[in-house]
Design a protein around this motif. Structure first.
Motif, PDB file in Angstrom:
ATOM      1  N   ILE A  93       0.854  -1.220   0.069  1.00 53.11           N
ATOM      2  CA  ILE A  93      -0.071  -0.069   0.031  1.00 53.11           C
ATOM      3  C   ILE A  93       0.868   1.369   0.022  1.00 53.11           C
ATOM      4  O   ILE A  93       0.458   2.374  -0.068  1.00 53.11           O
ATOM      5  N   ILE A  94       2.231   1.079   0.004  1.00 51.96           N
ATOM      6  CA  ILE A  94       3.132   2.250   0.104  1.00 51.96           C
ATOM      7  C   ILE A  94       2.909   2.644  -1.618  1.00 51.96           C
ATOM      8  O   ILE A  94       3.394   1.748  -2.587  1.00 51.96           O
ATOM      9  N   ALA A  95       2.714   3.922  -1.709  1.00 51.62           N
ATOM     10  CA  ALA A  95       2.681   4.580  -3.205  1.00 51.62           C
ATOM     11  C   ALA A  95       3.012   5.820  -3.043  1.00 51.62           C
ATOM     12  O   ALA A  95       3.108   6.322  -2.052  1.00 51.62           O
ATOM     13  N   THR A  96       3.505   6.606  -4.288  1.00 55.61           N
ATOM     14  CA  THR A  96       4.116   7.897  -4.520  1.00 55.61           C
ATOM     15  C   THR A  96       2.660   8.428  -5.486  1.00 55.61           C
ATOM     16  O   THR A  96       2.998   8.033  -6.581  1.00 55.61           O
ATOM     17  N   PRO A  97       2.075   9.385  -5.313  1.00 53.28           N
ATOM     18  CA  PRO A  97       1.658   9.939  -3.898  1.00 53.28           C
ATOM     19  C   PRO A  97       1.220   9.150  -2.908  1.00 53.28           C
ATOM     20  O   PRO A  97       0.689   7.915  -3.331  1.00 53.28           O
ATOM     21  N   ARG A  98       1.388   9.249  -1.807  1.00 53.59           N
ATOM     22  CA  ARG A  98       0.561   8.243  -0.687  1.00 53.59           C
ATOM     23  C   ARG A  98      -0.810   8.200  -0.710  1.00 53.59           C
ATOM     24  O   ARG A  98      -1.553   9.114  -0.965  1.00 53.59           O
ATOM     25  N   SER A  99      -1.216   6.750  -0.801  1.00 48.56           N
ATOM     26  CA  SER A  99      -2.516   6.294  -0.648  1.00 48.56           C
ATOM     27  C   SER A  99      -3.430   6.840   0.292  1.00 48.56           C
ATOM     28  O   SER A  99      -2.830   7.095   1.347  1.00 48.56           O
ATOM     29  N   LYS A 100      -4.690   6.890   0.008  1.00 48.85           N
ATOM     30  CA  LYS A 100      -5.619   7.072   1.282  1.00 48.85           C
ATOM     31  C   LYS A 100      -5.618   6.015   2.283  1.00 48.85           C
ATOM     32  O   LYS A 100      -5.490   6.512   3.499  1.00 48.85           O
ATOM     33  N   THR A 101      -5.357   4.999   2.049  1.00 48.21           N
ATOM     34  CA  THR A 101      -5.186   3.731   2.901  1.00 48.21           C
ATOM     35  C   THR A 101      -4.063   3.824   3.870  1.00 48.21           C
ATOM     36  O   THR A 101      -4.211   3.693   4.891  1.00 48.21           O
TER      37      THR A 101
END
Length: 89
Positions: A65-73
């Motif tokens: 769930i780590i993403a760029t930009p940061r996910s809502k989760t």
């Protein structure tokens, strides 16, 4: 202390012989390992206190769930963790 810190922080920690080389053979392998044992004994083998923030960072990486930009989760999970850290005793 650097040998202990590298084991704790690095993914691929250097070997003891690397620290013997870095110190230009000022310390032997046995001396480095003895000092590591002394430091750990003085700390009573308690390097950190496990908390939810550390767990969340590792879990987020595994769960993907780590993403760029940061996910809502991820942001929501961080908000809940921050709320629980305020109540930590």
């Amino acid at each position: 202390a650097m040998f202990l810190a590298s084991k704790y922080e690095e993914i691929y920690a250097p070997e003891c012989r690397d620290f013997v080389y870095i110190s230009d053979k000022a310390y032997t392998r046995e001396q480095i390992l003895a000092m590591e044992g002394a430091v750990l004994a003085k700390l009573n083998f308690q390097l950190t206190t496990p908390n939810t923030y550390v767990f969340l960072k590792r879990f987020s990486k595994v769960a993907g769930i780590i993403a760029t930009p940061r996910s809502k989760t991820e942001l929501l999970a961080n908000m809940f963790v921050e709320l629980t850290l305020q109540e930590y005793k």
